[in-house]
Design a protein around this motif. Structure first.
Motif, PDB file in Angstrom:
ATOM      1  N   GLY A   9       0.821  -1.137  -0.085  1.00  0.00           N
ATOM      2  CA  GLY A   9       0.071   0.028  -0.016  1.00  0.00           C
ATOM      3  C   GLY A   9       0.796   1.297  -0.068  1.00  0.00           C
ATOM      4  N   HIS A  10       0.211   2.147  -0.958  1.00  0.00           N
ATOM      5  CA  HIS A  10       0.983   3.448  -0.829  1.00  0.00           C
ATOM      6  C   HIS A  10       0.124   4.559  -0.238  1.00  0.00           C
TER       7      HIS A  10
ATOM      8  N   GLY B  35      -1.546   2.123   2.470  1.00  0.00           N
ATOM      9  CA  GLY B  35      -0.890   1.264   3.571  1.00  0.00           C
ATOM     10  C   GLY B  35      -1.443   1.491   4.999  1.00  0.00           C
TER      11      GLY B  35
ATOM     12  N   TYR C 233      -2.601  -1.895   7.556  1.00  0.00           N
ATOM     13  CA  TYR C 233      -2.511  -1.738   9.123  1.00  0.00           C
ATOM     14  C   TYR C 233      -3.699  -2.382   9.548  1.00  0.00           C
TER      15      TYR C 233
ATOM     16  N   THR D 210       4.509  -1.175   3.324  1.00  0.00           N
ATOM     17  CA  THR D 210       3.920   0.029   3.139  1.00  0.00           C
ATOM     18  C   THR D 210       4.971   1.010   2.513  1.00  0.00           C
TER      19      THR D 210
ATOM     20  N   ALA E 186       3.786   5.610   4.192  1.00  0.00           N
ATOM     21  CA  ALA E 186       2.253   5.661   4.785  1.00  0.00           C
ATOM     22  C   ALA E 186       2.564   6.211   6.265  1.00  0.00           C
TER      23      ALA E 186
ATOM     24  N   VAL F 104       8.651  -1.731   6.033  1.00  0.00           N
ATOM     25  CA  VAL F 104       8.267  -0.419   6.008  1.00  0.00           C
ATOM     26  C   VAL F 104       9.023   0.362   5.152  1.00  0.00           C
TER      27      VAL F 104
END
Length: 372
Positions: A153-154, A158, A162, A178, A181, A292
């Motif tokens: 996820g961008h 992101g 979560y 991520t 994010a 991350v």
């Protein structure tokens, strides 16, 4: 009579201006359209009745069991990840052997239309987490026959990841990646003013900035828009790519979503609309593999923000990477250029692929076949 004629001329002038803008935007979008093979479009119904469109790019030769869910951020759409090569994560990962599923969240693009009785702006980020994410995950697992999937996820994508990972569908995620994010929202006066302006501009339902973005797209690369460095490092994105991104990728923003972001910014929180669920606190309980990532010059998800986010994690398999000159990259990365920066296909994409390959289930050689 003169006043009446003046009013008619003003009305005619306004209508002519609107018509010209409609023609201009249509021409811009056609000129800067993406010239690549379209992915397969599938529909999936969420448990609250909203239908999402998911764009599937199959691996030419599937080498790994787990599919990759590609999740865009605020004010964006599926083109975040499924763009024109070489600036396309979906193409890159499909070529590496992963089936890729690019979502368009409710209210966005082909997922815009709501179920009967609801408005297309009647949703919050909670709905992405509680309804959209699980529906996307179930579709990908059904289509591939896999038991688990990876989530990339961008920005907001992101954050939704979560939230989904903390819910009942969390065990179905093989890993969470991520990009830019932020889960911390300590912001200065400028960001507070901008989100307040956005909420006002979105009254009564949404902020339609995608029309303005398409109108201005042909001028990007020749001029730099005010505050554009909040979203990207303009020096790092080729001018034509900037124009294509602004012509194709921008989407309107629901007022409710902006109100939720306003709450997060004003109270440094990452929580549900009713303030009952603290998703930031839940990060420490996640035990799935985490990657991350952030950019050294990102002003929305700063390097310090991403590092403090990583510090919350306790998963035994976790990794942090900040892209930028201090880490050996050719350029410093902002928010959007983590995907569209000139160096992203050589510096960001390979790290994502290598992490996925280390954590994925490789299919037996006899099962590695082109899709039917």
């Amino acid at each position: 009579m003169d006043a009446w004629r003046w009013g008619v001329w003003v009305l005619v002038a306004v209508l002519a201006l609107v018509l010209w803008n409609v023609i201009w935007v249509a021409a811009v979008r056609r000129w800067y359209r993406l010239r690549t093979e379209l992915p397969q479009a599938l529909r999936v119904r969420c448990d609250d009745g909203w239908e999402l469109t998911v764009h599937v790019r199959r691996a030419p030769v599937r080498r790994f069991e787990e599919p990759v869910l590609l999740c865009h951020g605020l004010a964006a759409n599926r083109f975040t990840f499924d763009f024109e090569p070489p600036y396309s994560v979906a193409h890159y990962l499909a070529d590496a052997g992963f089936d890729c599923f690019s979502v368009e969240w409710r209210g966005t693009g082909h997922s815009r239309l709501p179920p009967r009785g609801r408005r297309y702006t009647d949703f919050t980020i909670d709905d992405h987490i509680l309804h959209d994410g699980p529906a996307l995950l179930e579709l990908a697992l059904k289509e591939t026959g896999a038991k688990r999937a990876f989530w990339l996820g961008h920005s907001l994508g992101g954050l939704v990841g979560y939230g989904v990972a903390q819910g009942p569908e969390g065990p179905k995620l093989a890993g969470l990646l991520t990009l830019g994010a932020p889960v911390h929202f300590k912001s200065g006066p400028l960001m507070r003013a901008l989100i307040s302006l956005g909420v006002r501009a979105a009254w009564p339902a949404r902020f339609r900035h995608e029309w303005m973005s398409a109108s201005l797209a042909p001028f990007l690369g020749y001029v730099t828009l005010p505050l554009s460095d909040l979203m990207v490092n303009p020096e790092h994105i080729p001018p034509r790519i900037q124009r294509q991104v602004y012509a194709n990728m921008m989407s309107s923003m629901s007022r409710k979503v902006l109100l939720q972001f306003q709450d997060w910014i004003e109270h440094d929180a990452f929580r549900s609309f009713d303030r009952a669920t603290d998703w930031r606190a839940g990060i420490s309980r996640l035990q799935l593999p985490l990657l991350v990532m952030g950019g050294s010059s990102d002003r929305l998800a700063t390097a310090q923000n991403v590092e403090s986010q990583f510090a919350l994690a306790t998963a035994p398999d976790r990794a942090l990477h900040i892209f930028g000159r201090d880490h050996g990259d050719k350029m410093d990365y902002g928010h959007g250029d983590l995907i569209f920066g000139a160096g992203a296909p050589q510096e960001v994409y390979p790290l994502i692929r290598e992490w996925l390959e280390r954590h994925a289930t490789r299919l037996p050689s006899e099962d590695v076949q082109p899709p039917a």
